[in-house]
Design a protein around this motif. Structure first.
Motif, PDB file in Angstrom:
ATOM      1  N   GLN A  78     -72.329  14.125  20.888  1.00  0.00           N
ATOM      2  CA  GLN A  78     -72.894  12.810  20.575  1.00  0.00           C
ATOM      3  C   GLN A  78     -73.828  12.361  21.688  1.00  0.00           C
ATOM      4  O   GLN A  78     -74.916  11.837  21.426  1.00  0.00           O
ATOM      5  CB  GLN A  78     -71.767  11.798  20.376  1.00  0.00           C
ATOM      6  CG  GLN A  78     -72.279  10.416  20.009  1.00  0.00           C
ATOM      7  CD  GLN A  78     -71.144   9.421  19.845  1.00  0.00           C
ATOM      8  OE1 GLN A  78     -70.033   9.632  20.330  1.00  0.00           O
ATOM      9  NE2 GLN A  78     -71.427   8.331  19.158  1.00  0.00           N
ATOM     10  N   LEU A  79     -73.452  12.557  22.945  1.00  0.00           N
ATOM     11  CA  LEU A  79     -74.300  12.190  24.076  1.00  0.00           C
ATOM     12  C   LEU A  79     -75.623  12.947  24.026  1.00  0.00           C
ATOM     13  O   LEU A  79     -76.696  12.367  24.223  1.00  0.00           O
ATOM     14  CB  LEU A  79     -73.590  12.470  25.396  1.00  0.00           C
ATOM     15  CG  LEU A  79     -74.435  12.325  26.653  1.00  0.00           C
ATOM     16  CD1 LEU A  79     -74.791  10.865  26.902  1.00  0.00           C
ATOM     17  CD2 LEU A  79     -73.720  12.905  27.849  1.00  0.00           C
ATOM     18  N   LEU A  80     -75.579  14.243  23.767  1.00  0.00           N
ATOM     19  CA  LEU A  80     -76.800  15.033  23.699  1.00  0.00           C
ATOM     20  C   LEU A  80     -77.703  14.574  22.560  1.00  0.00           C
ATOM     21  O   LEU A  80     -78.926  14.504  22.718  1.00  0.00           O
ATOM     22  CB  LEU A  80     -76.463  16.518  23.550  1.00  0.00           C
ATOM     23  CG  LEU A  80     -75.817  17.162  24.771  1.00  0.00           C
ATOM     24  CD1 LEU A  80     -75.338  18.564  24.439  1.00  0.00           C
ATOM     25  CD2 LEU A  80     -76.781  17.170  25.948  1.00  0.00           C
ATOM     26  N   LYS A  81     -77.117  14.238  21.423  1.00  0.00           N
ATOM     27  CA  LYS A  81     -77.918  13.743  20.300  1.00  0.00           C
ATOM     28  C   LYS A  81     -78.577  12.408  20.647  1.00  0.00           C
ATOM     29  O   LYS A  81     -79.750  12.188  20.345  1.00  0.00           O
ATOM     30  CB  LYS A  81     -77.053  13.602  19.046  1.00  0.00           C
ATOM     31  CG  LYS A  81     -76.711  14.933  18.418  1.00  0.00           C
ATOM     32  CD  LYS A  81     -75.845  14.759  17.186  1.00  0.00           C
ATOM     33  CE  LYS A  81     -75.519  16.111  16.568  1.00  0.00           C
ATOM     34  NZ  LYS A  81     -74.629  15.976  15.413  1.00  0.00           N
ATOM     35  N   ARG A  82     -77.839  11.533  21.297  1.00  0.00           N
ATOM     36  CA  ARG A  82     -78.416  10.237  21.694  1.00  0.00           C
ATOM     37  C   ARG A  82     -79.488  10.428  22.757  1.00  0.00           C
ATOM     38  O   ARG A  82     -80.534   9.795  22.721  1.00  0.00           O
ATOM     39  CB  ARG A  82     -77.328   9.306  22.202  1.00  0.00           C
ATOM     40  CG  ARG A  82     -76.433   8.785  21.075  1.00  0.00           C
ATOM     41  CD  ARG A  82     -75.368   7.852  21.559  1.00  0.00           C
ATOM     42  NE  ARG A  82     -75.927   6.663  22.173  1.00  0.00           N
ATOM     43  CZ  ARG A  82     -75.252   5.860  22.978  1.00  0.00           C
ATOM     44  NH1 ARG A  82     -73.987   6.137  23.266  1.00  0.00           N
ATOM     45  NH2 ARG A  82     -75.813   4.806  23.503  1.00  0.00           N
ATOM     46  N   ALA A  83     -79.243  11.330  23.709  1.00  0.00           N
ATOM     47  CA  ALA A  83     -80.222  11.580  24.772  1.00  0.00           C
ATOM     48  C   ALA A  83     -81.520  12.145  24.207  1.00  0.00           C
ATOM     49  O   ALA A  83     -82.601  11.888  24.738  1.00  0.00           O
ATOM     50  CB  ALA A  83     -79.636  12.526  25.814  1.00  0.00           C
ATOM     51  N   THR A  85     -82.994  11.263  21.620  1.00  0.00           N
ATOM     52  CA  THR A  85     -83.794  10.234  20.944  1.00  0.00           C
ATOM     53  C   THR A  85     -84.432   9.234  21.900  1.00  0.00           C
ATOM     54  O   THR A  85     -85.242   8.436  21.461  1.00  0.00           O
ATOM     55  CB  THR A  85     -82.926   9.453  19.938  1.00  0.00           C
ATOM     56  OG1 THR A  85     -81.914   8.728  20.653  1.00  0.00           O
ATOM     57  CG2 THR A  85     -82.290  10.384  18.924  1.00  0.00           C
ATOM     58  N   VAL A  86     -84.081   9.262  23.169  1.00  0.00           N
ATOM     59  CA  VAL A  86     -84.628   8.283  24.115  1.00  0.00           C
ATOM     60  C   VAL A  86     -85.979   8.726  24.640  1.00  0.00           C
ATOM     61  O   VAL A  86     -86.338   9.898  24.568  1.00  0.00           O
ATOM     62  CB  VAL A  86     -83.664   8.003  25.285  1.00  0.00           C
ATOM     63  CG1 VAL A  86     -82.343   7.469  24.771  1.00  0.00           C
ATOM     64  CG2 VAL A  86     -83.446   9.237  26.123  1.00  0.00           C
ATOM     65  N   ARG A  87     -86.723   7.757  25.160  1.00  0.00           N
ATOM     66  CA  ARG A  87     -88.080   8.045  25.602  1.00  0.00           C
ATOM     67  C   ARG A  87     -88.226   8.247  27.095  1.00  0.00           C
ATOM     68  O   ARG A  87     -89.240   8.729  27.557  1.00  0.00           O
ATOM     69  CB  ARG A  87     -89.003   6.919  25.147  1.00  0.00           C
ATOM     70  CG  ARG A  87     -89.220   6.916  23.644  1.00  0.00           C
ATOM     71  CD  ARG A  87     -90.043   5.753  23.264  1.00  0.00           C
ATOM     72  NE  ARG A  87     -89.169   4.589  23.324  1.00  0.00           N
ATOM     73  CZ  ARG A  87     -89.315   3.494  22.632  1.00  0.00           C
ATOM     74  NH1 ARG A  87     -90.336   3.349  21.857  1.00  0.00           N
ATOM     75  NH2 ARG A  87     -88.466   2.509  22.722  1.00  0.00           N
ATOM     76  N   SER A  88     -87.233   7.847  27.871  1.00  0.00           N
ATOM     77  CA  SER A  88     -87.380   8.004  29.316  1.00  0.00           C
ATOM     78  C   SER A  88     -86.033   8.319  29.963  1.00  0.00           C
ATOM     79  O   SER A  88     -84.978   8.035  29.405  1.00  0.00           O
ATOM     80  CB  SER A  88     -87.953   6.723  29.934  1.00  0.00           C
ATOM     81  OG  SER A  88     -86.980   5.699  29.947  1.00  0.00           O
ATOM     82  N   LEU A  93     -79.787   7.917  31.835  1.00  0.00           N
ATOM     83  CA  LEU A  93     -78.828   7.802  32.937  1.00  0.00           C
ATOM     84  C   LEU A  93     -77.613   6.941  32.609  1.00  0.00           C
ATOM     85  O   LEU A  93     -76.492   7.336  32.922  1.00  0.00           O
ATOM     86  CB  LEU A  93     -79.540   7.320  34.194  1.00  0.00           C
ATOM     87  CG  LEU A  93     -80.552   8.325  34.768  1.00  0.00           C
ATOM     88  CD1 LEU A  93     -81.255   7.738  35.987  1.00  0.00           C
ATOM     89  CD2 LEU A  93     -79.898   9.641  35.107  1.00  0.00           C
ATOM     90  N   PRO A  94     -77.775   5.766  31.981  1.00  0.00           N
ATOM     91  CA  PRO A  94     -76.569   4.994  31.640  1.00  0.00           C
ATOM     92  C   PRO A  94     -75.654   5.729  30.659  1.00  0.00           C
ATOM     93  O   PRO A  94     -74.436   5.618  30.741  1.00  0.00           O
ATOM     94  CB  PRO A  94     -77.116   3.712  31.005  1.00  0.00           C
ATOM     95  CG  PRO A  94     -78.517   3.601  31.497  1.00  0.00           C
ATOM     96  CD  PRO A  94     -78.991   5.001  31.693  1.00  0.00           C
ATOM     97  N   LEU A  95     -76.231   6.501  29.739  1.00  0.00           N
ATOM     98  CA  LEU A  95     -75.416   7.261  28.799  1.00  0.00           C
ATOM     99  C   LEU A  95     -74.584   8.313  29.532  1.00  0.00           C
ATOM    100  O   LEU A  95     -73.392   8.471  29.278  1.00  0.00           O
ATOM    101  CB  LEU A  95     -76.307   7.960  27.764  1.00  0.00           C
ATOM    102  CG  LEU A  95     -77.173   7.093  26.863  1.00  0.00           C
ATOM    103  CD1 LEU A  95     -78.093   7.966  26.007  1.00  0.00           C
ATOM    104  CD2 LEU A  95     -76.322   6.201  25.996  1.00  0.00           C
ATOM    105  N   VAL A  96     -75.224   9.028  30.441  1.00  0.00           N
ATOM    106  CA  VAL A  96     -74.545  10.072  31.197  1.00  0.00           C
ATOM    107  C   VAL A  96     -73.489   9.468  32.111  1.00  0.00           C
ATOM    108  O   VAL A  96     -72.376   9.984  32.231  1.00  0.00           O
ATOM    109  CB  VAL A  96     -75.563  10.913  31.995  1.00  0.00           C
ATOM    110  CG1 VAL A  96     -74.858  11.878  32.918  1.00  0.00           C
ATOM    111  CG2 VAL A  96     -76.485  11.653  31.045  1.00  0.00           C
ATOM    112  N   SER A  97     -73.816   8.355  32.741  1.00  0.00           N
ATOM    113  CA  SER A  97     -72.878   7.696  33.643  1.00  0.00           C
ATOM    114  C   SER A  97     -71.616   7.269  32.897  1.00  0.00           C
ATOM    115  O   SER A  97     -70.500   7.473  33.377  1.00  0.00           O
ATOM    116  CB  SER A  97     -73.537   6.491  34.301  1.00  0.00           C
ATOM    117  OG  SER A  97     -72.627   5.832  35.143  1.00  0.00           O
ATOM    118  N   ALA A  98     -71.790   6.705  31.716  1.00  0.00           N
ATOM    119  CA  ALA A  98     -70.632   6.282  30.934  1.00  0.00           C
ATOM    120  C   ALA A  98     -69.779   7.488  30.547  1.00  0.00           C
ATOM    121  O   ALA A  98     -68.553   7.439  30.597  1.00  0.00           O
ATOM    122  CB  ALA A  98     -71.086   5.532  29.687  1.00  0.00           C
TER     123      ALA A  98
END
Length: 170
Positions: A78-83, A85-88, A93-98
């Motif tokens: 799920q993290l990889l899929k969300r990452a 879709t982001v532009r920067s 970083l907040p996704l990975v940190s969480a």
């Protein structure tokens, strides 16, 4: 890593009766046409024509390892899929940190090291806390205080979160 259940057909060791290492070594020796044939036999459809040899090898080798050792857990997928879709990077970083903070449970036997004022300090995770200098502490923050004499965020002090610290030693 956790093994995920699913309908994916196992490849590698079970398909050819070889160890994971032997199967990957065998893949490495295949030419492009043989990798395409291997892909077809494993996946049940032709390999994408645009994939070069090194990517075909890498994908097949990954599947062999995932079948043998377990695939990515659902939270990481799920993290990889969300990452994706982001532009920067600042959005990733907040996704990975969480994600990192959710996986911070220490396995007993994990050793943390930190150099402070020229002295190396070693802490071991134990059932119910952390062992340091013959005492068991409930938290890393308590150990950081014992070392420095000031209040610190323990995980940050030992490099488990962004900020100062040196890190984890296997």
């Amino acid at each position: 890593m956790e093994r995920r259940s699913g309908s994916r057909k196992p490849i590698g060791r079970r398909l050819m009766g070889l160890s994971m290492e032997d199967e990957i070594a065998h893949l490495r020796s295949l030419d492009l046409l043989s990798l395409h044939a291997r892909w077809q036999s494993v996946v049940g459809r032709p390999a994408p024509e645009h994939l070069p040899k090194h990517l075909l090898f890498g994908i097949l080798a990954y599947r062999i390892q995932a079948d043998a050792l377990g695939d990515l857990d659902a939270a990481t997928v799920q993290l990889l899929k969300r990452a994706a879709t982001v532009r920067s990077l600042s959005e990733v970083l907040p996704l990975v940190s969480a994600q990192d903070q959710r996986k911070q449970a220490m396995v007993p036997g994990t050793v943390l090291t930190r150099e402070w004022n020229g002295q190396l300090h070693r802490v071991m995770a134990v059932e119910g806390g952390f062992a340091f200098e013959g005492k068991t502490f409930d938290s890393l923050s308590g150990i950081a205080f014992a070392i420095t004499g000031t209040n610190w965020n323990g995980p940050r002090f030992f490099g488990l979160r962004a900020g100062n610290g040196k890190g984890v030693q296997p």
